[in-house]
Scaffold this active site. Structure first.
Site, PDB file in Angstrom:
ATOM      1  N   GLY A 264       0.785  -1.220   0.000  1.00 58.49           N
ATOM      2  CA  GLY A 264       0.000   0.000   0.000  1.00 58.49           C
ATOM      3  C   GLY A 264       0.822   1.276   0.000  1.00 58.49           C
ATOM      4  O   GLY A 264       0.516   2.220  -0.730  1.00 58.49           O
TER       5      GLY A 264
ATOM      6  N   ASP B 283      10.214  -7.477  -2.777  1.00 55.48           N
ATOM      7  CA  ASP B 283       9.051  -7.997  -2.044  1.00 55.48           C
ATOM      8  C   ASP B 283       8.929  -9.486  -2.324  1.00 55.48           C
ATOM      9  O   ASP B 283       8.874  -9.897  -3.481  1.00 55.48           O
ATOM     10  CB  ASP B 283       7.764  -7.273  -2.466  1.00 55.48           C
ATOM     11  CG  ASP B 283       6.643  -7.447  -1.452  1.00 55.48           C
ATOM     12  OD1 ASP B 283       6.389  -8.600  -1.031  1.00 55.48           O
ATOM     13  OD2 ASP B 283       6.019  -6.438  -1.073  1.00 55.48           O
TER      14      ASP B 283
ATOM     15  N   ARG C  41      -6.059  -1.162  -0.651  1.00 52.33           N
ATOM     16  CA  ARG C  41      -5.023  -0.135  -0.496  1.00 52.33           C
ATOM     17  C   ARG C  41      -3.831  -0.347  -1.424  1.00 52.33           C
ATOM     18  O   ARG C  41      -3.068   0.590  -1.664  1.00 52.33           O
ATOM     19  CB  ARG C  41      -4.534  -0.086   0.956  1.00 52.33           C
ATOM     20  CG  ARG C  41      -3.722  -1.300   1.393  1.00 52.33           C
ATOM     21  CD  ARG C  41      -3.413  -1.276   2.874  1.00 52.33           C
ATOM     22  NE  ARG C  41      -2.524  -2.350   3.283  1.00 52.33           N
ATOM     23  CZ  ARG C  41      -2.905  -3.599   3.515  1.00 52.33           C
ATOM     24  NH1 ARG C  41      -4.174  -3.934   3.341  1.00 52.33           N
ATOM     25  NH2 ARG C  41      -2.033  -4.516   3.898  1.00 52.33           N
TER      26      ARG C  41
ATOM     27  N   CYS D 182      -1.137  -4.184   9.554  1.00 46.30           N
ATOM     28  CA  CYS D 182      -2.371  -3.936   8.815  1.00 46.30           C
ATOM     29  C   CYS D 182      -3.247  -5.181   8.799  1.00 46.30           C
ATOM     30  O   CYS D 182      -4.475  -5.093   8.814  1.00 46.30           O
ATOM     31  CB  CYS D 182      -2.040  -3.509   7.382  1.00 46.30           C
ATOM     32  SG  CYS D 182      -1.148  -1.938   7.299  1.00 46.30           S
TER      33      CYS D 182
END
Length: 331
Positions: free
Chosen positions: A33, A54, A65, A177
């Site tokens: 996000g 990542d 998001r 999150c």
């Protein structure tokens, strides 16, 4: 008219600033996000080269998001999908995807080749690993975090103090999150501020974003900030290492229970809880290195901090994965 005409005409940018943007190599850790606005704005601005790190894949619950991705991307590598989208946005930018998580084993090689590092990861461990490495190599770091309706972004290392000077310790409990929730627009706003701070550094804006922290509170619609240029730099005591760096001579404590990790990280590890560590006096040998292992790094930090109160030997931490729901962190 050139692609970058509307920013080149700014006196703060000009041809000189645009040349600096083009010459930059930016490392972006995390493609979620926060990275969605970061990657799109930096690519749009003409950053010459970006490396996107990542090891995760696109998931349905994150799409509200993580706006770089579409429903058809679910299950695909976030780094690869992001890189493909960015190349289509601006073919003049060189975009590289690294499909593995950042950790102490690969961080030095990744950071050493870059002009600037952006921490867009949802991980305590990654933030401190990046900060320690950037401080050691003299590379600036723009780090951001968002949770619920609040968050922050700050410029660390390079000519400024590291994250440890502002955040010397972790909180008692933590959340991500995934465990506590987050509003998409809040993440986007903080990521956009992170992108702007990155641009400010690349063009040499005054005052520098390094040494500046900005907080956002969208529950109460207010923000605040402060400079920390003169904050004292503490010793990087409890540092993270890779699991592959553990040796047979280390004093290893495995803090993950059997449900989290059926097999301990090392054969010689003792499986304990943080409470059990606090209730007894662990006694590593004087020449041993103490190694604490958990998923996010938080429990390892807590147990290691207790050991530090009475033992002055070498202590290191290992974060082995995602944060479990039992760990909570309000910003």
């Amino acid at each position: 008219m050139s692609r970058y005409a509307r920013q080149i005409c700014l006196p703060e940018v000009g041809e000189t600033g645009q040349a600096a943007i083009k010459a930059a190599h930016v490392l972006v850790v995390g493609a979620g996000g926060l990275a969605a606005p970061v990657l799109q704005y930096l690519t749009g601005a003409g950053v010459g080269r970006m490396t996107v790190v990542d090891g995760d894949v696109v998931s349905l619950s994150n799409l509200h998001r993580q706006t770089l991705f579409r429903t058809s991307d679910i299950g695909l590598s976030k780094a690869v999908v992001a890189a493909k989208t960015l190349r289509e946005l601006n073919s003049e930018c060189r975009i590289e995807a690294v499909e593995t998580p950042l950790d102490p084993a690969n961080v030095t090689a990744l950071v050493a080749q870059c002009t600037l590092v952006l921490d867009c990861a949802d991980s305590f461990a990654v933030s401190y690993i990046l900060s320690d490495t950037c401080k050691m190599l003299g590379v600036p770091l723009i780090s951001a975090s968002a949770l619920g309706m609040t968050g922050y972004v700050g410029g660390f290392c390079g000519t400024a103090p590291s994250m440890r000077a502002v955040f010397p310790g972790l909180p008692d409990r933590a959340a991500t999150c995934a465990t506590a929730g987050v509003m998409g627009p809040v993440v986007g706003m903080i990521g956009t501020a992170q992108a702007q701070m990155a641009m400010a550094y690349l063009i040499g804006q005054t005052p520098s974003p390094l040494g500046q922290l900005i907080r956002f509170d969208m529950q109460n619609f207010r923000g605040s900030g402060f400079r920390f240029d003169s904050a004292p730099e503490p010793a990087a005591d409890l540092t993270f290492i890779a699991a592959s760096d553990v040796t047979a001579e280390d004093f290893v404590i495995e803090l993950r229970d059997i449900d989290e990790a059926a097999i301990p990280a090392t054969e010689n590890a003792r499986r304990l809880t943080v409470a059990a560590c606090a209730a007894q006096t662990l006694t590593p040998a004087a020449d041993q290195r103490a190694v604490f292992i958990c998923r996010s790094g938080l429990r390892a930090w807590q147990a290691a901090s207790h050991l530090r109160t009475y033992w002055d030997g070498k202590i290191t931490l290992i974060a082995m994965g995602d944060t479990p729901p039992t760990e909570r962190k309000p910003i």
